[in-house]
Scaffold this motif. Structure first.
Motif, PDB file in Angstrom:
ATOM      1  N   VAL A 186       0.860  -1.436  -0.191  1.00 18.13           N
ATOM      2  CA  VAL A 186      -0.201   0.186  -0.187  1.00 18.13           C
ATOM      3  C   VAL A 186       0.911   1.076   0.034  1.00 18.13           C
ATOM      4  CG1 VAL A 186      -1.713   1.510   1.107  1.00 18.13           C
ATOM      5  CG2 VAL A 186      -1.690  -0.825   0.868  1.00 18.13           C
ATOM      6  N   GLY A 187       2.019   1.028   1.114  1.00 22.37           N
ATOM      7  CA  GLY A 187       2.891   2.325   1.541  1.00 22.37           C
ATOM      8  C   GLY A 187       3.639   2.643   0.369  1.00 22.37           C
ATOM      9  N   VAL A 188       4.105   1.467  -1.234  1.00 24.14           N
ATOM     10  CA  VAL A 188       5.297   1.724  -2.435  1.00 24.14           C
ATOM     11  C   VAL A 188       4.038   2.184  -3.407  1.00 24.14           C
ATOM     12  CG1 VAL A 188       6.770   0.543  -1.440  1.00 24.14           C
ATOM     13  CG2 VAL A 188       5.316  -0.602  -3.115  1.00 24.14           C
ATOM     14  N   GLU A 189       2.574   1.685  -3.250  1.00 22.09           N
ATOM     15  CA  GLU A 189       1.481   1.871  -4.762  1.00 22.09           C
ATOM     16  C   GLU A 189       1.309   3.773  -4.536  1.00 22.09           C
ATOM     17  OE1 GLU A 189      -0.383  -2.486  -4.822  1.00 22.09           O
ATOM     18  OE2 GLU A 189      -1.306  -0.653  -4.237  1.00 22.09           O
ATOM     19  N   MET A 190       1.383   4.066  -3.328  1.00 25.22           N
ATOM     20  CA  MET A 190       0.375   5.581  -3.432  1.00 25.22           C
ATOM     21  C   MET A 190       1.670   6.596  -2.684  1.00 25.22           C
ATOM     22  SD  MET A 190      -2.983   4.946  -2.648  1.00 25.22           S
ATOM     23  CE  MET A 190      -2.519   4.111  -4.052  1.00 25.22           C
ATOM     24  N   VAL A 351       0.580  -9.805  -6.658  1.00 26.57           N
ATOM     25  CA  VAL A 351       1.117  -8.196  -6.654  1.00 26.57           C
ATOM     26  C   VAL A 351       1.268  -7.167  -6.362  1.00 26.57           C
ATOM     27  CG1 VAL A 351       0.618  -7.464  -8.981  1.00 26.57           C
ATOM     28  CG2 VAL A 351       0.138  -9.240  -9.142  1.00 26.57           C
ATOM     29  N   THR A 352       1.888  -6.404  -6.641  1.00 21.63           N
ATOM     30  CA  THR A 352       1.992  -5.011  -5.651  1.00 21.63           C
ATOM     31  C   THR A 352       2.242  -4.305  -7.457  1.00 21.63           C
ATOM     32  OG1 THR A 352       3.297  -5.567  -4.012  1.00 21.63           O
ATOM     33  CG2 THR A 352       3.409  -3.475  -4.778  1.00 21.63           C
ATOM     34  N   ALA A 359       5.299  -8.791  -9.354  1.00 17.99           N
ATOM     35  CA  ALA A 359       4.005 -10.340  -8.943  1.00 17.99           C
ATOM     36  C   ALA A 359       5.666 -11.260  -7.610  1.00 17.99           C
ATOM     37  CB  ALA A 359       3.955 -10.505 -10.762  1.00 17.99           C
ATOM     38  N   ARG A 360       4.742 -12.168  -8.051  1.00 20.32           N
ATOM     39  CA  ARG A 360       5.451 -13.400  -7.706  1.00 20.32           C
ATOM     40  C   ARG A 360       4.888 -14.281  -7.470  1.00 20.32           C
ATOM     41  NH1 ARG A 360       7.619 -13.259  -1.064  1.00 20.32           N
ATOM     42  NH2 ARG A 360       7.244 -16.251  -1.077  1.00 20.32           N
ATOM     43  N   VAL A 361       4.714 -15.165  -7.638  1.00 13.77           N
ATOM     44  CA  VAL A 361       4.364 -16.957  -6.831  1.00 13.77           C
ATOM     45  C   VAL A 361       5.556 -18.100  -6.941  1.00 13.77           C
ATOM     46  CG1 VAL A 361       4.381 -17.791  -9.541  1.00 13.77           C
ATOM     47  CG2 VAL A 361       2.924 -18.502  -7.759  1.00 13.77           C
ATOM     48  N   GLY A 362       4.804 -18.200  -5.293  1.00  5.04           N
ATOM     49  CA  GLY A 362       5.915 -19.448  -4.762  1.00  5.04           C
ATOM     50  C   GLY A 362       7.512 -19.246  -4.431  1.00  5.04           C
ATOM     51  N   LEU A 363       8.161 -19.487  -4.456  1.00  4.57           N
ATOM     52  CA  LEU A 363       9.278 -19.457  -3.742  1.00  4.57           C
ATOM     53  C   LEU A 363       9.967 -18.118  -3.906  1.00  4.57           C
ATOM     54  CD1 LEU A 363       9.947 -23.440  -2.348  1.00  4.57           C
ATOM     55  CD2 LEU A 363       9.227 -21.861  -1.140  1.00  4.57           C
ATOM     56  N   ALA A 419       2.838  -7.072 -14.924  1.00  4.28           N
ATOM     57  CA  ALA A 419       3.690  -8.229 -14.786  1.00  4.28           C
ATOM     58  C   ALA A 419       3.183  -9.160 -14.020  1.00  4.28           C
ATOM     59  CB  ALA A 419       5.244  -8.295 -13.794  1.00  4.28           C
ATOM     60  N   GLY A 420       1.950  -8.663 -13.279  1.00  2.00           N
ATOM     61  CA  GLY A 420       0.828  -9.421 -12.922  1.00  2.00           C
ATOM     62  C   GLY A 420      -0.555 -10.248 -13.402  1.00  2.00           C
ATOM     63  N   GLU A 421      -0.790 -10.146 -15.147  1.00  2.00           N
ATOM     64  CA  GLU A 421      -1.749 -11.006 -15.756  1.00  2.00           C
ATOM     65  C   GLU A 421      -0.175 -11.430 -16.494  1.00  2.00           C
ATOM     66  OE1 GLU A 421      -3.879  -9.748 -16.458  1.00  2.00           O
ATOM     67  OE2 GLU A 421      -3.618  -7.881 -15.405  1.00  2.00           O
TER      68      GLU A 421
END
Length: 482
Positions: A186-190, A351-352, A359-363, A419-421
């Protein structure tokens, strides 16, 4: 006459509650949905939806300001003279509310054949609650009351005043300067959104880096982008006091042995969430909870056998899509207790929504090492994707953590435009234990950003044991042919 008024009563009308209500009703259960005042929850009214609208507006402003480099000029503006852009925050806030209204209208389908009630629900027992003085009996309950912004015990915080995500999107005037306390999503998005709209933004982060749950390379890349756009980032800075100096608000933060003083017109607190458990009288229902939220087991069952809980109110992964996933598991387990299903967060994407997105998934690499995994790390620069070149969005990378033994994906970390897509394909591959070679063998449309995933899979194949084996077979054949 049946003893219970409902088979399932859901408390909380956010994403998790709405999904649970629709599923329970579709399965034939008599279903009630209770919320304090309106449906949609934090995500619709104060979180995901309004923040993404503001991010979109800020991106449009950013693109407009940079249009000179693309050969686009506003009318009557000489070449090489930047246009003056005015921000009408009141109209932006009105636009945010319009989008919220449209999304809310689309969500009405979730409460078809569901009894929707508004008011404050208080448990009398594990089968009974009070709603506006009315007694309601239900065979099962599902608690999905969500969370609220956590307000830390900072000296002067109440006296000076602050914004959280619950009132930020009602701003009628753009603050000339903004101090944001908290460097999570939230902080970095705003921070980026308000900086692009024209505020001078300072981001104060207690830990050693922003986005501390992300891969360090992701945090570093996003930091560079934000700083390049004029955002001041102070890490290792824990705010201890807020005060006023004239018309300015002053945040004092401890940074090592020094004290930082940051002056700003407004302060935004983005320091995590607190579960909404107050007023439910959970003790009467024999439901255990603590400061982190309601306690549940792997079946999302609370300490009362007929009561489950999902979403932010149970702590852990505070994502809208996780609440929706949990809703499916919890409703199934409440209505079909035989062969109950466990929650599984092994393949969890998030996703941020900065620009570029993270974007991230997994380790992560560290997590894979801690688990004793044998793996390879494959990196592919975002600027090597042809579509990224055509769009002029060159920042970022794709990073795959691939199992050395099976060539399956253990983790994926992406920084890049939209990237989230790209996470859907990677999440599906991980969910079904597909290898990077399976991704490589799948035809991807060109030119799309998704070809970047295929190109990264190609790089993984070039360094794989499978290619080494193929080379050992092919070389003798080539020699035999002369």
């Amino acid at each position: 006459m049946a003893k219970y008024h409902y088979d399932v009563t859901i408390i909380g009308g956010g994403s998790g509650g709405l999904t649970a209500a629709r599923l329970a009703a579709a399965l034939g259960a008599r279903t009630a949905l209770i919320d304090k005042e309106r449906l949609g929850g934090d995500c619709l009214n104060y979180g995901c939806v309004p923040s993404k609208v503001l991010i979109h507006v800020a991106r449009v402003v950013h693109l407009a300001k940079s249009s000179l480099g693309l050969g686009l000029l506003p009318a009557n503006v000489p070449a090489n003279v930047p246009a003056n852009w005015q921000i009408d925050m009141a109209r932006i806030s009105a636009h945010v509310q319009q989008v919220i209204g449209r999304v809310a209208e689309g969500e009405k389908v979730y409460v078809e054949h569901v009894s929707v009630r508004f008011g404050r629900a208080t448990f009398r027992s594990n089968h009974e609650l009070d709603l506006n003085g009315e007694r309601m009996l239900s065979k099962n309950f599902l608690i999905a009351t969500g969370s609220r912004p956590r307000i830390p015990a900072i000296e002067g915080v109440k006296e000076v005043g602050y914004f959280t995500n619950e009132d930020l999107f009602d701003l009628q005037k753009l603050p000339a300067s903004l101090a944001i306390v908290g460097g999570g999503p939230v902080g970095v998005e705003m921070a980026q959104a308000f900086a692009r709209l024209g505020s001078q933004v300072t981001l104060l982060q207690g830990p050693a880096r922003i986005l501390p749950k992300e891969d360090p390379e992701v945090s570093e890349t996003i930091s560079h982008v934000l700083e390049r756009e004029g955002i001041r980032i102070e890490t290792g800075a824990r705010v201890q006091r807020l005060s006023r100096q004239g018309n300015k608000k002053v945040a004092e933060a401890r940074q090592g042995e020094q004290t930082l003083r940051i002056e700003a017109d407004e302060v935004l607190l983005a320091l995590g969430r607190a579960p909404n458990v107050e007023g439910l009288n959970l003790e009467a229902a024999r439901v255990a909870y603590d400061q982190h939220g309601i306690q549940t087991n792997v079946y999302l069952q609370t300490t009362a056998a007929n009561i489950s809980a999902i979403g932010d109110v149970i702590g852990g992964h505070l994502f809208t899509h996780i609440a929706a996933y949990q809703a499916g598991v919890a409703v199934r387990n409440l209505l079909v207790p035989i062969g109950r299903k466990k929650v599984n967060y092994t393949v969890l994407p998030w996703v941020t929504f900065t620009d570029p997105e993270a974007a991230r998934v997994g380790l992560t690499e560290d997590e894979a090492l801690q688990q004793g995994q044998r793996f390879r790390v494959i990196r592919f620069p975002w600027h090597a994707i042809d579509r990224a070149q055509t769009d002029g969005s060159l920042d970022g990378f794709i990073k795959l953590i691939v199992s050395e033994k099976s060539d399956t994906i253990l983790g994926a970390h992406l920084v890049g435009s939209r990237a989230g897509e790209l996470l859907g394909e990677l999440t599906l591959a991980m969910q079904h234990h597909l290898s990077s070679q399976d991704i490589l063998a799948t035809i991807h449309a060109y030119p799309t950003l998704s070809t970047g995933v295929q190109q990264t899979a190609f790089e993984a194949y070039l360094k794989s044991a499978a290619l080494s084996s193929a080379r050992r077979i092919i070389r003798p054949l080539l020699s035999w042919r002369g």
